[in-house]
Structure formats: structure tokens, C-alpha cells
Design an enzyme around this catalytic site. Structure first.
Site, PDB file in Angstrom:
ATOM      1  N   GLU A 163       0.881  -1.286   0.187  1.00 29.21           N
ATOM      2  CA  GLU A 163      -0.286  -0.005   0.162  1.00 29.21           C
ATOM      3  C   GLU A 163       0.744   1.327   0.092  1.00 29.21           C
ATOM      4  OE1 GLU A 163      -3.321   0.219  -0.262  1.00 29.21           O
ATOM      5  OE2 GLU A 163      -2.242   1.881  -0.907  1.00 29.21           O
ATOM      6  N   LYS A 222       8.471  -1.399  -1.241  1.00 24.03           N
ATOM      7  CA  LYS A 222       7.558  -0.607  -0.055  1.00 24.03           C
ATOM      8  C   LYS A 222       8.560  -0.186   0.970  1.00 24.03           C
ATOM      9  CE  LYS A 222       4.347   0.963   2.342  1.00 24.03           C
ATOM     10  NZ  LYS A 222       3.018   0.490   2.961  1.00 24.03           N
ATOM     11  N   CYS A 278       4.385   3.771   9.448  1.00 23.34           N
ATOM     12  CA  CYS A 278       5.187   3.238   8.706  1.00 23.34           C
ATOM     13  C   CYS A 278       6.556   3.460   8.502  1.00 23.34           C
ATOM     14  CB  CYS A 278       4.601   3.288   7.181  1.00 23.34           C
ATOM     15  SG  CYS A 278       3.002   2.173   6.889  1.00 23.34           S
TER      16      CYS A 278
HETATM   17  C1  UDX Z   1      -1.614  -1.160   8.157  1.00 22.35           C
HETATM   18  C2  UDX Z   1      -0.618  -2.093   7.465  1.00 22.35           C
HETATM   19  O1  UDX Z   1      -1.401  -3.412   7.284  1.00 22.35           O
HETATM   20  C3  UDX Z   1       0.384  -2.448   8.330  1.00 22.35           C
HETATM   21  O2  UDX Z   1       1.273  -3.238   7.648  1.00 22.35           O
HETATM   22  C4  UDX Z   1       1.178  -1.286   8.096  1.00 22.35           C
HETATM   23  O3  UDX Z   1       2.578  -1.300   8.532  1.00 22.35           O
HETATM   24  C5  UDX Z   1       0.580  -0.038   8.948  1.00 22.35           C
HETATM   25  O4  UDX Z   1      -0.594   0.118   8.207  1.00 22.35           O
HETATM   26  P1  UDX Z   1      -3.441  -0.581   9.632  1.00 22.35           P
HETATM   27  O5  UDX Z   1      -4.485  -0.844   8.693  1.00 22.35           O
HETATM   28  O6  UDX Z   1      -2.627   0.726   9.641  1.00 22.35           O
HETATM   29  O7  UDX Z   1      -1.976  -1.156   9.134  1.00 22.35           O
HETATM   30  O8  UDX Z   1      -3.441  -1.048  11.111  1.00 22.35           O
HETATM   31  P2  UDX Z   1      -4.589  -1.094  11.981  1.00 22.35           P
HETATM   32  O9  UDX Z   1      -5.133   0.246  11.823  1.00 22.35           O
HETATM   33  O10 UDX Z   1      -4.180  -1.442  13.323  1.00 22.35           O
HETATM   34  O11 UDX Z   1      -5.588  -2.207  11.586  1.00 22.35           O
HETATM   35  C6  UDX Z   1      -5.224  -3.698  11.683  1.00 22.35           C
HETATM   36  C7  UDX Z   1      -6.853  -4.164  12.069  1.00 22.35           C
HETATM   37  O12 UDX Z   1      -6.470  -5.666  11.676  1.00 22.35           O
HETATM   38  C8  UDX Z   1      -7.160  -4.033  13.423  1.00 22.35           C
HETATM   39  O13 UDX Z   1      -8.415  -3.434  13.298  1.00 22.35           O
HETATM   40  C9  UDX Z   1      -7.168  -5.500  14.031  1.00 22.35           C
HETATM   41  O14 UDX Z   1      -8.173  -5.747  14.927  1.00 22.35           O
HETATM   42  C10 UDX Z   1      -7.319  -6.362  12.934  1.00 22.35           C
HETATM   43  N1  UDX Z   1      -6.606  -7.827  13.127  1.00 22.35           N
HETATM   44  C11 UDX Z   1      -5.554  -7.872  13.694  1.00 22.35           C
HETATM   45  C12 UDX Z   1      -7.624  -8.676  12.760  1.00 22.35           C
HETATM   46  O15 UDX Z   1      -8.482  -8.547  12.196  1.00 22.35           O
HETATM   47  N2  UDX Z   1      -6.859 -10.237  13.061  1.00 22.35           N
HETATM   48  C13 UDX Z   1      -5.788 -10.247  13.577  1.00 22.35           C
HETATM   49  O16 UDX Z   1      -5.353 -11.407  13.804  1.00 22.35           O
HETATM   50  C14 UDX Z   1      -4.979  -9.092  13.875  1.00 22.35           C
HETATM   51  C1  UDX Z   2       3.672   7.122   4.308  1.00 24.35           C
HETATM   52  C2  UDX Z   2       4.084   6.851   2.933  1.00 24.35           C
HETATM   53  O1  UDX Z   2       3.885   8.409   2.302  1.00 24.35           O
HETATM   54  C3  UDX Z   2       2.881   6.318   2.108  1.00 24.35           C
HETATM   55  O2  UDX Z   2       3.282   5.950   0.724  1.00 24.35           O
HETATM   56  C4  UDX Z   2       2.820   4.854   2.848  1.00 24.35           C
HETATM   57  O3  UDX Z   2       1.987   3.693   2.140  1.00 24.35           O
HETATM   58  C5  UDX Z   2       2.646   4.719   4.152  1.00 24.35           C
HETATM   59  O4  UDX Z   2       3.500   5.811   5.053  1.00 24.35           O
HETATM   60  P1  UDX Z   2       1.922   8.313   6.024  1.00 24.35           P
HETATM   61  O5  UDX Z   2       2.655   7.677   6.967  1.00 24.35           O
HETATM   62  O6  UDX Z   2       0.356   8.148   5.966  1.00 24.35           O
HETATM   63  O7  UDX Z   2       2.263   7.402   4.735  1.00 24.35           O
HETATM   64  O8  UDX Z   2       2.051   9.876   5.870  1.00 24.35           O
HETATM   65  P2  UDX Z   2       3.134  10.842   4.985  1.00 24.35           P
HETATM   66  O9  UDX Z   2       2.538  11.858   4.298  1.00 24.35           O
HETATM   67  O10 UDX Z   2       4.227  10.042   4.333  1.00 24.35           O
HETATM   68  O11 UDX Z   2       3.976  11.455   6.485  1.00 24.35           O
HETATM   69  C6  UDX Z   2       4.861  10.873   7.175  1.00 24.35           C
HETATM   70  C7  UDX Z   2       5.425  11.884   8.294  1.00 24.35           C
HETATM   71  O12 UDX Z   2       6.426  12.565   7.541  1.00 24.35           O
HETATM   72  C8  UDX Z   2       4.291  12.624   8.895  1.00 24.35           C
HETATM   73  O13 UDX Z   2       4.540  12.868  10.417  1.00 24.35           O
HETATM   74  C9  UDX Z   2       4.458  14.005   8.167  1.00 24.35           C
HETATM   75  O14 UDX Z   2       4.312  14.935   8.971  1.00 24.35           O
HETATM   76  C10 UDX Z   2       6.098  13.732   7.927  1.00 24.35           C
HETATM   77  N1  UDX Z   2       6.710  14.918   7.111  1.00 24.35           N
HETATM   78  C11 UDX Z   2       6.327  14.483   5.614  1.00 24.35           C
HETATM   79  C12 UDX Z   2       7.305  15.985   7.110  1.00 24.35           C
HETATM   80  O15 UDX Z   2       7.686  16.431   8.353  1.00 24.35           O
HETATM   81  N2  UDX Z   2       8.032  16.719   5.850  1.00 24.35           N
HETATM   82  C13 UDX Z   2       7.567  16.284   4.797  1.00 24.35           C
HETATM   83  O16 UDX Z   2       7.860  17.197   4.081  1.00 24.35           O
HETATM   84  C14 UDX Z   2       6.523  15.466   4.697  1.00 24.35           C
END
Ligand code: UDX
Ligand code: UDX
Length: 465
Positions: A163, A222, A278
Site C-alpha cells: 500500500e 515498499k 510506517c
Molecule cells: C497497516 C498495514 O497493514 C501495516 O502493515 C502497516 O505497517 C501499517 O498500516 P493499519 O491498517 O494501519 O495497518 O493497522 P490497524 O489500523 O491497526 O488495523 C489492523 C486491523 O487488523 C485491526 O483492526 C485489528 O483488529 C485487525 N486484526 C489484527 C485482525 O482482524 N486479525 C488479527 O489477527 C489481527
Molecule cells: C507514508 C507514505 O507516504 C505512504 O506512501 C505509505 O503507504 C505509508 O507511509 P503516511 O505515514 O500516512 O504515509 O504519511 P506521510 O504523508 O508520508 O507523512 C509521514 C510523516 O512525515 C508525517 O509525520 C509528516 O508530517 C512527515 N513529513 C512529511 C514531514 O515532516 N515533512 C515532509 O515534507 C513530509
């Protein structure tokens, strides 16, 4: 190619929820079921009031409102959804390990493994299993091994489909993705699976933007994409420290270097530090993998991106303390923003947590205002650190729902998230009701320095002397 009528996604989180909502909205003939073991989360996804969805993302509630209970379903019936689906996305969380080998660096894959075992147990016909969670390289082969050895003689194709959406712009990123990456085996059945998944995205994206690779390239891409993005932020942040010592201005530098088309203008905003679920996790993973192959220099190189980020956060906190005459005990410091960036209620790895923790260590009285983050979340983030008892956290830090009230008789305000609304506050009135000298520490370079100076604030903007 297989005709797809049912898709299932395990994990209704920040990734699974928005991604499946967009797939359902773009593919009306496919039934999409998002399952999760967390009943409360599923109930929120099914809440009649769309303002109660568990995730705040601009544009999300509109899409969910249209597709839900038409071809988009949220449920805790995991086995049923697995059984009916031809494609199963795994989108569960993969936190950094807090125990055992690789503690603090490696990804904890126990949830992913549980999903694989569950799929193996339930599946009665061939399935395409898609890893959506960010995973260390070679996880697909582990999933494959579990599926092949415990399955009911059904054929599983494992694809990696990382993603790239960023929170706060998830819907736009999904609808208009720069690219979609699909990694899979080069065997005929692997190729067919890649084409099948590609056909889903082709409902709304041009085929040229859908890249196919082998599984490991996809998994590693990724981590590398996030490492490069985070590296840019750390790079500019280290220069912001240098700017503060000289008369250079970080914004002018970002602009000057960003105009070089080889460098490009994005991701050059100096800040109090990067957060999010991430960046840190993926770099730690990369470091761990490199180390495990004996590539010490490679590991050290990428680790420095995180060290620079930690430095930026502590540098910001230390600047607050030294500006307030080296003593903040009992002083009222307001934190504007707790989320790791604007337009999300996600707080994972938010720099606000580290800054608050450092200020609480000095016995400051902290008031937090964030337009989307709940008080429960804020306390949970602090308690998780284990720096002090949860009673102490609740004693020293209060959460306020009114940004103006929060600043009454405050010594200082620190801006930690770049929420747009902060720009439009009545800063003149805020100044009037604060103790003097009134300090504002702008960790997001959000406000106009001249204006803040003219209102009488002692205004610090990261990256400017
Ligand atoms: C995502 C990506 O999947 C992860 O790899 C990345 O590094 C961070 O973003 P995200 O969707 O943000 O994860 O995580 P989260 O909001 O914690 O959602 C995961 C969900 O999976 C939770 O709602 C949890 O309850 C569910 N879960 C977890 C299951 O349904 N089954 C399980 O066994 C474990
Ligand atoms: C990131 C990647 O962008 C996305 O492609 C991946 O799938 C998940 O991780 P996200 O963590 O949701 O996404 O947000 P992002 O917009 O990348 O920002 C990450 C952090 O960097 C934030 O705390 C943001 O405030 C900071 N940031 C970003 C800065 O401080 N300066 C910048 O110029 C850009």
C-alpha cells in the site's frame, strides 16, 4: 482468468478500511467484505452515523455511505468471508516486535501468520492471497509454506501488493495512484493471479500504472519507498538545525533545492519530526534485514535516518525548555495537535508523544488540543511509553476540547500538527490571555513569523534563527 465476484479483506484498519471502500465503490459487481476480530471496530464501521466511523479520512464517509450494505460489508464473520472470496487481502497490523529476537526492530508477524493459518483451515477452493500489510522481505514465502502444508489441497497463489496511500489523503491516493505494485511468482498460475488482481485495479486505473514484479522486489520496494521518503524529511530536518544557528532560512533552502528537477519539491518540509505507522517501522525492518545478512554499513546508513528523527524531536523539546528559562516545572504548556499529521486521527509514532514525554519529565503542566484525536487515545499513547504511571500522566496532562480555553494563562504553545484551523485562530486574543512573555514554538512552520512577532509573541519557527 478467474472471474472475481467476492473479495475479502482481513483487517479493518487504516489500510484495509479505505482500500476496500474504494475497491467496492469502483467495482459495483464485486462483493467486498472487510472482516476484523475487533467487534467494536466493526460496529463503528457499521454505525448509522457516518461521523462515527473508526477512521477519519477526507472523502471516506461519503464513499462508505454509498457502498455500504450494497456491495461493501463490514463483519466479524472471518471464516464465512474467507470461504466465499476468490481474493483475500491480509491487512492486519505488523507492529515492531517488543520481545525476543529482533526486539525493537523486526516486524512481529504473529497476526499475519494467524491469518494464513485461518485461511488454510477454511479454504475449500483455490484462493489468491494478497499481502497488503507492509512486511519484511520474504514473508510471502512463509505464508506460502503455511498455506501449502496445512491446507485442504487447494491451490494458493500469494501476491504482494503493498500500500502506498498516505493517511489524510488516502482516498485521493487510492483513486489516483501513482502506481500499483503487484508482486508474484513467474509461474503460469502466478502470472494469472497477478493479471487477476491487476484487473481489479484496471476498473479505475490505466494499465501502465500497474507494475508487476517478483514477490521479493515488491516487498522490498515498499520498505525502500518509505525509507527514501523518510530520509528526505530527516535530511531537511538536520539542515533546519544548521539554519537556526546561521542566518539561512530552511524554507528558502527547500525551495532552492526543490527547483532542481532531479531533487523535486515534495517532502522537503522541515518539521518537528516524522511520525506515522510506517516510516520508522519500515526503516527498522530494513535495518534489521541488512544486519541479518551481515551488511553492517547498509544497516548503519539507514539507521541514521531514525537517529536524525529522534534528534529532531528531542531538539525541539529542549529548545522549549531552554527558552522558558530552563525551568518548566508547573508551567502551563499547550500542545496544539497530537496526530502525526493533519487530516487524520492516527497518532502512531506521532512526534507529539515524544515531545510531551520530554516536557512531562520536567514536570510541566500540559494541555493538549487536537481536533480529531480522543483523550483516551492520547492517554493510551503516553501510558504505552511506560515512563510514568497512568495516574501521573492524567495528573500532569489534560485534554481540552476548546483551543481558546486551553491557552488561558498559558506560558507557551507548541504546534505539533499542521492542522489548517490553527492558521485561522484569533492569535491576538490568544496572546492577550496568555502569561507574558508569551511563547509559541512552531514545529510545523505553520504561522507567519512577521505577524506573530508583531502581535508580541516570542515566536520560534523550526529552521529559522
Ligand atoms: C497497516 C498495514 O497493514 C501495516 O502493515 C502497516 O505497517 C501499517 O498500516 P493499519 O491498517 O494501519 O495497518 O493497522 P490497524 O489500523 O491497526 O488495523 C489492523 C486491523 O487488523 C485491526 O483492526 C485489528 O483488529 C485487525 N486484526 C489484527 C485482525 O482482524 N486479525 C488479527 O489477527 C489481527
Ligand atoms: C507514508 C507514505 O507516504 C505512504 O506512501 C505509505 O503507504 C505509508 O507511509 P503516511 O505515514 O500516512 O504515509 O504519511 P506521510 O504523508 O508520508 O507523512 C509521514 C510523516 O512525515 C508525517 O509525520 C509528516 O508530517 C512527515 N513529513 C512529511 C514531514 O515532516 N515533512 C515532509 O515534507 C513530509
Amino acid at each position: 482468468m478467474k472471474k472475481i465476484t467476492h473479495i475479502c479483506c482481513i483487517g479493518a484498519g487504516y489500510v484495509g478500511g479505505p482500500t476496500m471502500s474504494v475497491i467496492a465503490s469502483q467495482c459495483p459487481n464485486i462483493k467486498v467484505t472487510v472482516v476484523d476480530i475487533n467487534q467494536q471496530r466493526i460496529d463503528s464501521w457499521n454505525d448509522d452515523n457516518l461521523d462515527n466511523l473508526p477512521i477519519f479520512e477526507p472523502g471516506l464517509k461519503e464513499i462508505v455511505g454509498k457502498a455500504r450494505n450494497m456491495n461493501l460489508f463490514f463483519s466479524t464473520e472471518v471464516d464465512k468471508a474467507i470461504d466465499e472470496a476468490q481474493i483475500i487481502f491480509i491487512s492486519v497490523n505488523t507492529p515492531t516486535k517488543t520481545y525476543g529476537k529482533g526486539k525493537g526492530q523486526a516486524a512481529d508477524l504473529k497476526f499475519v501468520e494467524l491469518c494464513a493459518r485461518n485461511i488454510a483451515k477454511v479454504a475449500k477452493d483455490d484462493k489468491i492471497v494478497v499481502e497488503k500489510s507492509t512486511l519484511p522481505v520474504r514473508t510471502a514465502s512463509a505464508i506460502k509454506s503455511i498455506l501449502q502444508h496445512t491446507g485442504n489441497k487447494v491451490n494458493f497463489e500469494i501476491l504482494s501488493n503493498p500500500e502506498f496511500l498516505a493517511e489524510g489523503t488516502a482516498i485521493e491516493d487510492l483513486l489516483n495512484a501513482d502506481r500499483v505494485l503487484i508482486g508474484g511468482d513467474d509461474t503460469p498460475s502466478g502470472q494469472e493471479a497477478k493479471d487477476t488482481l491487476s484487473s481489479i485495479y484496471e476498473h479505475w486505473l490505466p494499465k501502465e500504472r500497474i507494475l508487476q514484479t517478483n514477490v521479493w522486489s515488491s516487498e522490498l520496494s515498499k520498505l525502500v519507498a518509505n525509507a527514501f521518503l523518510a530520509q528526505r524529511v530527516s535530511s531537511i530536518n538536520t539542515i533546519s538545525a544548521l539554519c537556526e544557528k546561521t542566518d539561512a532560512n530552511i524554507q528558502e533552502i527547500s525551495r532552492a533545492i526543490g527547483y532542481d528537477s532531479r531533487i523535486g519539491s515534495k517532502f522537503l518540509n522541515a518539521s518537528v519530526g516524522f511520525g506515522g505507522s510506517c516510516f520508522q517501522k519500515d526503516i527498522l525492518n530494513l535495518v534489521y534485514i541488512a544486519r541479518s545478512y551481515g551488511l553492517t554499513e547498509v544497516a548503519d546508513y539507514w539507521e541514521q535516518v531514525i537517529i536524525a528523527n529522534d534528534y529532531q524531536k528531542s531538539r525541539f523539546a529542549e529548545h522549549i525548555i531552554s527558552s522558558l528559562y530552563n525551568t518548566i516545572s508547573g508551567k502551563k504548556i499547550v500542545l496544539y495537535g497530537w496526530a502525526f499529521k493533519k487530516d487524520t486521527n492516527d497518532t502512531r509514532e506521532s512526534p507529539a508523544i515524544a515531545v510531551a514525554d520530554a516536557l512531562l519529565d520536567e514536570n510541566a503542566e500540559i494541555i493538549v488540543y487536537d481536533p480529531k484525536v480522543t483523550a483516551d487515545r492520547i492517554y493510551a499513547d503516553l501510558d504505552y511509553l511506560g515512563t510514568r504511571s497512568s495516574e501521573e500522566n492524567r495528573k500532569l496532562l489534560t485534554v481540552c476540547n476548546d483551543p481558546m480555553d486551553a491557552t488561558k494563562e498559558a506560558h507557551a504553545i507548541a504546534i505539533l500538527t499542521e492542522w489548517d484551523e490553527f492558521k485561522n485562530y484569533d492569535w491576538k486574543s490568544i496572546h492577550e490571555q496568555m502569561l507574558k512573555p508569551a511563547f509559541v514554538f512552531d514545529g510545523r512552520r505553520l504561522l507567519d513569523k512577521e505577524k506573530m512577532d508583531s502581535l508580541g509573541f516570542n515566536y520560534y519557527k523550526i529552521g529559522q534563527s
